[in-house]
Structure formats: C-alpha cells, structure tokens
Design a protein around this motif. Structure first.
Motif, PDB file in Angstrom:
ATOM      1  N   ASP A  48       0.818  -1.218   0.000  1.00 50.57           N
ATOM      2  CA  ASP A  48       0.000   0.000   0.000  1.00 50.57           C
ATOM      3  C   ASP A  48       0.849   1.265   0.000  1.00 50.57           C
ATOM      4  OD1 ASP A  48      -2.438  -1.323  -0.132  1.00 50.57           O
ATOM      5  OD2 ASP A  48      -2.603  -1.475   2.046  1.00 50.57           O
ATOM      6  N   GLU A  49       1.942   1.259   0.757  1.00 49.18           N
ATOM      7  CA  GLU A  49       2.835   2.421   0.751  1.00 49.18           C
ATOM      8  C   GLU A  49       3.432   2.624  -0.639  1.00 49.18           C
ATOM      9  OE1 GLU A  49       4.531   2.495   5.318  1.00 49.18           O
ATOM     10  OE2 GLU A  49       5.465   1.144   3.861  1.00 49.18           O
ATOM     11  N   LEU A  50       3.849   1.537  -1.259  1.00 45.61           N
ATOM     12  CA  LEU A  50       4.423   1.634  -2.601  1.00 45.61           C
ATOM     13  C   LEU A  50       3.393   2.163  -3.593  1.00 45.61           C
ATOM     14  CD1 LEU A  50       6.824   1.270  -4.456  1.00 45.61           C
ATOM     15  CD2 LEU A  50       6.229  -1.148  -4.668  1.00 45.61           C
ATOM     16  N   LEU A  51       2.164   1.698  -3.487  1.00 49.93           N
ATOM     17  CA  LEU A  51       1.097   2.200  -4.362  1.00 49.93           C
ATOM     18  C   LEU A  51       0.842   3.687  -4.122  1.00 49.93           C
ATOM     19  CD1 LEU A  51      -1.374  -0.806  -4.279  1.00 49.93           C
ATOM     20  CD2 LEU A  51      -0.143   0.046  -6.288  1.00 49.93           C
ATOM     21  N   ASN A  52       0.906   4.112  -2.874  1.00 47.45           N
ATOM     22  CA  ASN A  52       0.725   5.536  -2.566  1.00 47.45           C
ATOM     23  C   ASN A  52       1.837   6.383  -3.167  1.00 47.45           C
ATOM     24  OD1 ASN A  52      -1.664   5.195  -1.149  1.00 47.45           O
ATOM     25  ND2 ASN A  52      -0.649   5.002   0.827  1.00 47.45           N
ATOM     26  N   TYR A  53       3.080   5.930  -3.024  1.00 48.35           N
ATOM     27  CA  TYR A  53       4.203   6.661  -3.624  1.00 48.35           C
ATOM     28  C   TYR A  53       4.078   6.673  -5.148  1.00 48.35           C
ATOM     29  CZ  TYR A  53       6.701   6.885   0.834  1.00 48.35           C
ATOM     30  OH  TYR A  53       7.073   7.140   2.115  1.00 48.35           O
ATOM     31  N   ALA A  54       3.682   5.563  -5.717  1.00 49.93           N
ATOM     32  CA  ALA A  54       3.525   5.490  -7.175  1.00 49.93           C
ATOM     33  C   ALA A  54       2.486   6.497  -7.644  1.00 49.93           C
ATOM     34  CB  ALA A  54       3.139   4.078  -7.587  1.00 49.93           C
ATOM     35  N   ALA A  55       1.370   6.581  -6.934  1.00 52.31           N
ATOM     36  CA  ALA A  55       0.333   7.552  -7.307  1.00 52.31           C
ATOM     37  C   ALA A  55       0.836   8.981  -7.134  1.00 52.31           C
ATOM     38  CB  ALA A  55      -0.916   7.323  -6.461  1.00 52.31           C
ATOM     39  N   GLN A  56       1.534   9.222  -6.052  1.00 46.09           N
ATOM     40  CA  GLN A  56       2.059  10.557  -5.769  1.00 46.09           C
ATOM     41  C   GLN A  56       3.037  11.028  -6.840  1.00 46.09           C
ATOM     42  OE1 GLN A  56       3.776  10.799  -1.861  1.00 46.09           O
ATOM     43  NE2 GLN A  56       4.615  12.828  -2.180  1.00 46.09           N
ATOM     44  N   PHE A  57       3.856  10.105  -7.339  1.00 47.01           N
ATOM     45  CA  PHE A  57       4.865  10.469  -8.335  1.00 47.01           C
ATOM     46  C   PHE A  57       4.471  10.050  -9.747  1.00 47.01           C
ATOM     47  CE2 PHE A  57       7.196  10.486  -4.342  1.00 47.01           C
ATOM     48  CZ  PHE A  57       7.877  11.683  -4.440  1.00 47.01           C
ATOM     49  N   GLU A  58       3.192   9.696  -9.916  1.00 44.07           N
ATOM     50  CA  GLU A  58       2.617   9.365 -11.225  1.00 44.07           C
ATOM     51  C   GLU A  58       3.358   8.230 -11.924  1.00 44.07           C
ATOM     52  OE1 GLU A  58       2.272  13.024 -13.392  1.00 44.07           O
ATOM     53  OE2 GLU A  58       0.932  13.893 -11.905  1.00 44.07           O
ATOM     54  N   ILE A  59       3.562   7.144 -11.196  1.00 43.64           N
ATOM     55  CA  ILE A  59       4.169   5.938 -11.744  1.00 43.64           C
ATOM     56  C   ILE A  59       3.072   4.894 -11.863  1.00 43.64           C
ATOM     57  CG2 ILE A  59       5.840   4.088 -11.361  1.00 43.64           C
ATOM     58  CD1 ILE A  59       7.491   6.120  -9.740  1.00 43.64           C
ATOM     59  N   ALA A  60       2.862   4.401 -13.074  1.00 44.43           N
ATOM     60  CA  ALA A  60       1.816   3.403 -13.308  1.00 44.43           C
ATOM     61  C   ALA A  60       2.300   2.036 -12.842  1.00 44.43           C
ATOM     62  CB  ALA A  60       1.458   3.359 -14.786  1.00 44.43           C
TER      63      ALA A  60
ATOM     64  N   GLN B 201       2.013  -5.966  -9.183  1.00 47.97           N
ATOM     65  CA  GLN B 201       3.406  -5.557  -9.355  1.00 47.97           C
ATOM     66  C   GLN B 201       3.944  -4.934  -8.068  1.00 47.97           C
ATOM     67  OE1 GLN B 201       2.744  -2.976 -12.712  1.00 47.97           O
ATOM     68  NE2 GLN B 201       3.745  -4.404 -14.118  1.00 47.97           N
ATOM     69  N   ALA B 202       3.142  -4.066  -7.447  1.00 46.41           N
ATOM     70  CA  ALA B 202       3.564  -3.408  -6.208  1.00 46.41           C
ATOM     71  C   ALA B 202       3.828  -4.437  -5.116  1.00 46.41           C
ATOM     72  CB  ALA B 202       2.508  -2.403  -5.757  1.00 46.41           C
ATOM     73  N   SER B 203       2.982  -5.451  -5.050  1.00 40.88           N
ATOM     74  CA  SER B 203       3.162  -6.497  -4.053  1.00 40.88           C
ATOM     75  C   SER B 203       4.475  -7.246  -4.268  1.00 40.88           C
ATOM     76  CB  SER B 203       1.993  -7.471  -4.103  1.00 40.88           C
ATOM     77  OG  SER B 203       2.193  -8.528  -3.211  1.00 40.88           O
ATOM     78  N   LYS B 204       4.756  -7.595  -5.514  1.00 41.11           N
ATOM     79  CA  LYS B 204       5.991  -8.314  -5.823  1.00 41.11           C
ATOM     80  C   LYS B 204       7.218  -7.450  -5.560  1.00 41.11           C
ATOM     81  CE  LYS B 204       3.842 -11.237  -9.316  1.00 41.11           C
ATOM     82  NZ  LYS B 204       3.695 -11.476 -10.755  1.00 41.11           N
ATOM     83  N   ILE B 205       7.149  -6.177  -5.950  1.00 41.26           N
ATOM     84  CA  ILE B 205       8.275  -5.264  -5.739  1.00 41.26           C
ATOM     85  C   ILE B 205       8.502  -5.040  -4.243  1.00 41.26           C
ATOM     86  CG2 ILE B 205       9.094  -2.889  -6.046  1.00 41.26           C
ATOM     87  CD1 ILE B 205       7.595  -2.937  -8.780  1.00 41.26           C
TER      88      ILE B 205
END
Length: 84
Positions: free
Chosen positions: A18-30, A35-39
């Motif tokens: 969830d944190e990774l998804l939040n950062y991705a949204a914040q920095f506009e990374i699709a 994928q976020a779970s695996k990363i």
C-alpha cells in the motif's frame, strides 16, 4: 546526511504494498497492485542501499523483471529523487 540515508533506506527496506502504491500515485508511476506487491516483497527482503549505485542498479534490474522496463525506469527516477 548519513541519518537521512539511513531513514530512506529503512523505509525502502520495510515498504508495504500500500505504501508503494501511494508513492507510485504521488509520483505518477503506473503500477498494478500485483506488481507493487511483488516489488515490495523483493525490497523488504533485500536490505538494500539505494545510495550505492551498484546496488540501485541491481534493484532496478530485478524490478524490470517483475514489472517491466518502463516501470523500472520510473522507479529509478523515484530513487534518484530520494538520493539527490
């Protein structure tokens, strides 16, 4: 500056999906939840130092395998923002 490096590395080494998804949204990374779970799983087990160029390169290569080269490039841009 070492304390900031430690804080940033600790956050990356303990990041959740969830944190990774939040950062991705914040920095506009699709990135998908899968994928976020695996990363996040990869990063949590790695104890990496993103301030070390060789380690960061290795991480980005692994992320490219998980989520593709485009996402890996975007994550690398994010890492570079953190380390600059």
């Amino acid at each position: 500056m070492k304390i900031f490096e430690n804080i940033i590395n600790h956050k990356i080494n303990t990041i959740t999906t969830d944190e990774l998804l939040n950062y991705a949204a914040q920095f506009e990374i699709a990135i998908s939840r899968s994928q976020a779970s695996k990363i996040a799983t990869y990063l949590r087990g790695s104890n990496v130092n993103i301030f070390d160029n060789a380690q960061r390169t290795a991480i980005i290569k692994e992320i490219a395998k998980i989520s593709g080269p485009d996402t890996a490039r975007e994550v690398n841009k994010l890492f570079l923002k953190f380390t600059s």
